[in-house]
Design a protein around this motif. Structure first.
Motif, mmCIF file in Angstrom:
data_model
loop_
_atom_site.group_PDB
_atom_site.id
_atom_site.type_symbol
_atom_site.label_atom_id
_atom_site.label_comp_id
_atom_site.label_asym_id
_atom_site.label_seq_id
_atom_site.Cartn_x
_atom_site.Cartn_y
_atom_site.Cartn_z
ATOM 1 N N ARG A 93 0.811 -1.206 0.000
ATOM 2 C CA ARG A 93 0.000 0.000 0.000
ATOM 3 C C ARG A 93 0.854 1.271 0.000
ATOM 4 O O ARG A 93 0.431 2.321 -0.450
ATOM 5 N N TYR A 94 2.087 1.145 0.498
ATOM 6 C CA TYR A 94 2.934 2.334 0.650
ATOM 7 C C TYR A 94 4.190 2.272 -0.220
ATOM 8 O O TYR A 94 5.128 3.027 -0.009
ATOM 9 N N ALA A 95 4.189 1.373 -1.191
ATOM 10 C CA ALA A 95 5.392 1.161 -2.002
ATOM 11 C C ALA A 95 5.835 2.439 -2.715
ATOM 12 O O ALA A 95 7.021 2.640 -2.956
ATOM 13 N N ASP A 96 4.881 3.300 -3.058
ATOM 14 C CA ASP A 96 5.248 4.508 -3.803
ATOM 15 C C ASP A 96 5.395 5.742 -2.911
ATOM 16 O O ASP A 96 5.550 6.849 -3.409
ATOM 17 N N LEU A 114 8.447 7.632 6.500
ATOM 18 C CA LEU A 114 6.992 7.678 6.595
ATOM 19 C C LEU A 114 6.402 6.321 6.225
ATOM 20 O O LEU A 114 5.520 5.801 6.923
ATOM 21 N N ALA A 115 6.898 5.741 5.142
ATOM 22 C CA ALA A 115 6.389 4.427 4.725
ATOM 23 C C ALA A 115 6.603 3.388 5.826
ATOM 24 O O ALA A 115 5.701 2.602 6.138
ATOM 25 N N ASP A 116 7.804 3.399 6.429
ATOM 26 C CA ASP A 116 8.092 2.466 7.531
ATOM 27 C C ASP A 116 7.114 2.680 8.690
ATOM 28 O O ASP A 116 6.592 1.730 9.265
ATOM 29 N N THR A 117 6.881 3.955 9.010
ATOM 30 C CA THR A 117 5.991 4.270 10.131
ATOM 31 C C THR A 117 4.571 3.815 9.834
ATOM 32 O O THR A 117 3.877 3.275 10.701
ATOM 33 N N ARG A 153 -2.053 7.287 16.374
ATOM 34 C CA ARG A 153 -1.078 7.141 15.288
ATOM 35 C C ARG A 153 -0.393 8.461 14.961
ATOM 36 O O ARG A 153 -0.999 9.517 15.046
ATOM 37 N N THR A 154 0.873 8.361 14.540
ATOM 38 C CA THR A 154 1.566 9.551 14.038
ATOM 39 C C THR A 154 1.547 9.591 12.516
ATOM 40 O O THR A 154 1.963 10.570 11.913
ATOM 41 N N SER A 155 1.084 8.496 11.891
ATOM 42 C CA SER A 155 0.945 8.477 10.436
ATOM 43 C C SER A 155 -0.501 8.146 10.113
ATOM 44 O O SER A 155 -1.165 7.443 10.863
ATOM 45 N N CYS A 156 -1.001 8.674 8.983
ATOM 46 C CA CYS A 156 -2.409 8.517 8.652
ATOM 47 C C CYS A 156 -2.600 7.457 7.576
ATOM 48 O O CYS A 156 -2.076 7.581 6.467
ATOM 49 N N HIS A 157 -3.361 6.432 7.929
ATOM 50 C CA HIS A 157 -3.635 5.337 7.003
ATOM 51 C C HIS A 157 -4.452 5.826 5.802
ATOM 52 O O HIS A 157 -4.269 5.378 4.678
ATOM 53 N N ARG A 201 -2.089 8.514 3.857
ATOM 54 C CA ARG A 201 -0.713 8.059 3.680
ATOM 55 C C ARG A 201 0.258 9.223 3.889
ATOM 56 O O ARG A 201 1.148 9.469 3.075
ATOM 57 N N ARG A 202 0.019 9.949 4.960
ATOM 58 C CA ARG A 202 0.859 11.106 5.266
ATOM 59 C C ARG A 202 1.143 11.114 6.759
ATOM 60 O O ARG A 202 0.530 10.390 7.533
ATOM 61 N N TRP A 203 2.083 12.008 7.160
ATOM 62 C CA TRP A 203 2.283 12.249 8.591
ATOM 63 C C TRP A 203 1.018 12.885 9.155
ATOM 64 O O TRP A 203 0.357 13.658 8.465
#
Ligand code: ZN
Ligand code: ZN
Length: 158
Positions: free
Chosen positions: A36-39, A45-48, A66-70, A73-75
Protein backbone atom coordinates in the motif's frame (compact mmCIF):
# COMPACT_ATOMS: atom_id res chain seq x y z
CA UNK A 1 4.56 -15.65 14.59
CA UNK A 2 8.08 -15.48 16.04
CA UNK A 3 9.01 -12.61 18.25
CA UNK A 4 12.48 -11.88 19.45
CA UNK A 5 12.84 -12.45 23.16
CA UNK A 6 13.97 -9.35 24.92
CA UNK A 7 15.42 -10.46 28.27
CA UNK A 8 16.60 -7.03 29.36
CA UNK A 9 13.14 -5.61 29.30
CA UNK A 10 11.73 -5.35 32.81
CA UNK A 11 8.24 -6.24 33.92
CA UNK A 12 7.47 -2.56 34.52
CA UNK A 13 8.44 -1.66 30.97
CA UNK A 14 6.42 -4.52 29.54
CA UNK A 15 3.28 -3.45 31.35
CA UNK A 16 3.64 0.14 30.31
CA UNK A 17 0.66 0.89 28.11
CA UNK A 18 2.47 3.15 25.67
CA UNK A 19 5.76 1.54 24.93
CA UNK A 20 7.41 2.89 21.80
CA UNK A 21 6.87 1.02 18.58
CA UNK A 22 9.81 -0.30 16.66
CA UNK A 23 11.02 2.28 14.15
CA UNK A 24 11.23 -0.18 11.27
CA UNK A 25 8.86 -2.90 10.17
CA UNK A 26 9.94 -6.53 10.07
CA UNK A 27 9.74 -8.63 6.87
CA UNK A 28 6.36 -10.09 7.84
CA UNK A 29 4.88 -6.65 8.34
CA UNK A 30 6.32 -5.36 5.06
CA UNK A 31 4.81 -8.34 3.24
CA UNK A 32 1.43 -7.76 4.84
CA UNK A 33 1.16 -3.94 4.72
CA UNK A 34 4.04 -2.66 2.59
CA UNK A 35 2.45 -2.76 -0.85
CA UNK A 36 0.00 0.00 0.00
CA UNK A 37 2.93 2.33 0.65
CA UNK A 38 5.39 1.16 -2.00
CA UNK A 39 5.25 4.51 -3.80
CA UNK A 40 5.55 6.70 -0.69
CA UNK A 41 8.78 8.58 -1.29
CA UNK A 42 9.57 9.37 2.33
CA UNK A 43 10.80 5.95 3.39
CA UNK A 44 10.63 6.78 7.06
CA UNK A 45 6.99 7.68 6.59
CA UNK A 46 6.39 4.43 4.73
CA UNK A 47 8.09 2.47 7.53
CA UNK A 48 5.99 4.27 10.13
CA UNK A 49 2.78 3.58 8.21
CA UNK A 50 3.58 -0.14 8.06
CA UNK A 51 4.62 -0.33 11.73
CA UNK A 52 1.50 1.53 12.84
CA UNK A 53 -0.83 -0.48 10.59
CA UNK A 54 0.58 -3.66 12.11
CA UNK A 55 0.41 -2.32 15.67
CA UNK A 56 -3.16 -1.20 15.14
CA UNK A 57 -4.16 -4.60 13.81
CA UNK A 58 -2.48 -6.24 16.82
CA UNK A 59 -4.39 -3.87 19.10
CA UNK A 60 -1.15 -2.40 20.41
CA UNK A 61 -1.99 1.04 19.10
CA UNK A 62 -5.21 3.01 18.91
CA UNK A 63 -6.08 4.52 15.55
CA UNK A 64 -6.19 7.99 17.10
CA UNK A 65 -2.74 7.58 18.68
CA UNK A 66 -1.08 7.14 15.29
CA UNK A 67 1.57 9.55 14.04
CA UNK A 68 0.95 8.48 10.44
CA UNK A 69 -2.41 8.52 8.65
CA UNK A 70 -3.64 5.34 7.00
CA UNK A 71 -6.27 7.22 4.97
CA UNK A 72 -4.04 9.91 3.48
CA UNK A 73 -0.71 8.06 3.68
CA UNK A 74 0.86 11.11 5.27
CA UNK A 75 2.28 12.25 8.59
CA UNK A 76 -0.52 13.07 11.03
CA UNK A 77 0.22 16.80 11.10
CA UNK A 78 0.12 17.00 7.28
CA UNK A 79 -3.47 15.88 6.81
CA UNK A 80 -5.10 16.72 10.15
CA UNK A 81 -6.70 19.64 8.25
CA UNK A 82 -8.80 17.23 6.21
CA UNK A 83 -12.52 17.01 7.07
CA UNK A 84 -11.96 13.27 7.62
CA UNK A 85 -10.14 14.17 10.83
CA UNK A 86 -13.12 15.95 12.37
CA UNK A 87 -14.70 13.34 14.67
CA UNK A 88 -17.71 14.82 16.40
CA UNK A 89 -18.36 11.85 18.69
CA UNK A 90 -14.88 11.81 20.22
CA UNK A 91 -14.38 15.57 20.08
CA UNK A 92 -11.44 15.46 17.70
CA UNK A 93 -11.20 18.86 16.02
CA UNK A 94 -14.59 19.66 17.50
CA UNK A 95 -15.70 22.33 19.97
CA UNK A 96 -18.63 20.93 21.94
CA UNK A 97 -19.86 24.22 23.37
CA UNK A 98 -20.11 25.81 19.90
CA UNK A 99 -20.86 22.60 18.02
CA UNK A 100 -18.31 23.82 15.53
CA UNK A 101 -15.16 22.54 13.89
CA UNK A 102 -11.77 23.36 15.29
CA UNK A 103 -8.78 24.01 13.09
CA UNK A 104 -5.22 22.89 13.73
CA UNK A 105 -2.34 25.32 13.32
CA UNK A 106 0.98 23.56 12.84
CA UNK A 107 4.18 25.61 12.97
CA UNK A 108 6.85 23.51 11.28
CA UNK A 109 9.64 25.81 12.46
CA UNK A 110 8.85 26.05 16.16
CA UNK A 111 7.13 22.64 16.31
CA UNK A 112 4.07 24.12 17.98
CA UNK A 113 0.62 22.64 17.38
CA UNK A 114 -2.56 24.51 18.31
CA UNK A 115 -6.19 23.43 18.12
CA UNK A 116 -8.58 26.38 17.86
CA UNK A 117 -12.36 26.49 17.49
CA UNK A 118 -13.36 28.24 14.29
CA UNK A 119 -16.23 29.95 16.11
CA UNK A 120 -15.13 30.93 19.65
CA UNK A 121 -11.39 30.90 18.84
CA UNK A 122 -10.68 28.94 22.02
CA UNK A 123 -8.87 25.64 22.42
CA UNK A 124 -11.32 22.84 23.26
CA UNK A 125 -10.05 21.59 26.64
CA UNK A 126 -10.50 17.89 26.01
CA UNK A 127 -8.53 14.68 25.94
CA UNK A 128 -9.10 14.63 22.17
CA UNK A 129 -7.39 18.01 21.76
CA UNK A 130 -4.45 16.86 23.86
CA UNK A 131 -4.23 13.72 21.76
CA UNK A 132 -4.15 15.74 18.52
CA UNK A 133 -1.40 17.96 19.92
CA UNK A 134 0.60 14.95 21.13
CA UNK A 135 0.37 12.96 17.90
CA UNK A 136 0.96 15.97 15.62
CA UNK A 137 4.03 17.03 17.61
CA UNK A 138 5.39 13.50 17.38
CA UNK A 139 4.73 13.27 13.64
CA UNK A 140 6.26 16.70 13.08
CA UNK A 141 9.40 15.64 14.91
CA UNK A 142 9.60 12.40 12.91
CA UNK A 143 9.09 14.22 9.60
CA UNK A 144 11.82 16.74 10.40
CA UNK A 145 14.20 13.97 11.40
CA UNK A 146 13.42 12.14 8.18
CA UNK A 147 14.08 15.26 6.10
CA UNK A 148 17.38 15.87 7.88
CA UNK A 149 18.63 12.34 7.39
CA UNK A 150 17.62 12.54 3.73
CA UNK A 151 19.70 15.70 3.35
CA UNK A 152 22.66 14.05 5.03
CA UNK A 153 22.44 11.02 2.74
CA UNK A 154 22.07 12.94 -0.49
CA UNK A 155 24.03 16.03 0.45
CA UNK A 156 23.31 19.41 -1.06
CA UNK A 157 25.04 19.53 -4.42
CA UNK A 158 24.35 23.22 -4.88
ZN1 ZN B 1 -5.21 11.88 7.28
ZN1 ZN C 1 -15.96 27.00 20.17
Amino acid sequence: MFLHACPERTEAERSESRRPLRPRPGPVEILRFGERYADVRDRRLADTLVVEDAAEENEELQALERTSCHVHRRWAHECVHSPVHVIVVTGHRWCRSCEAEASVAVDEVSGSVEVICTRCRRTPDTAATRQIIRTCRASLAAALESRRSHEVRHGSAA
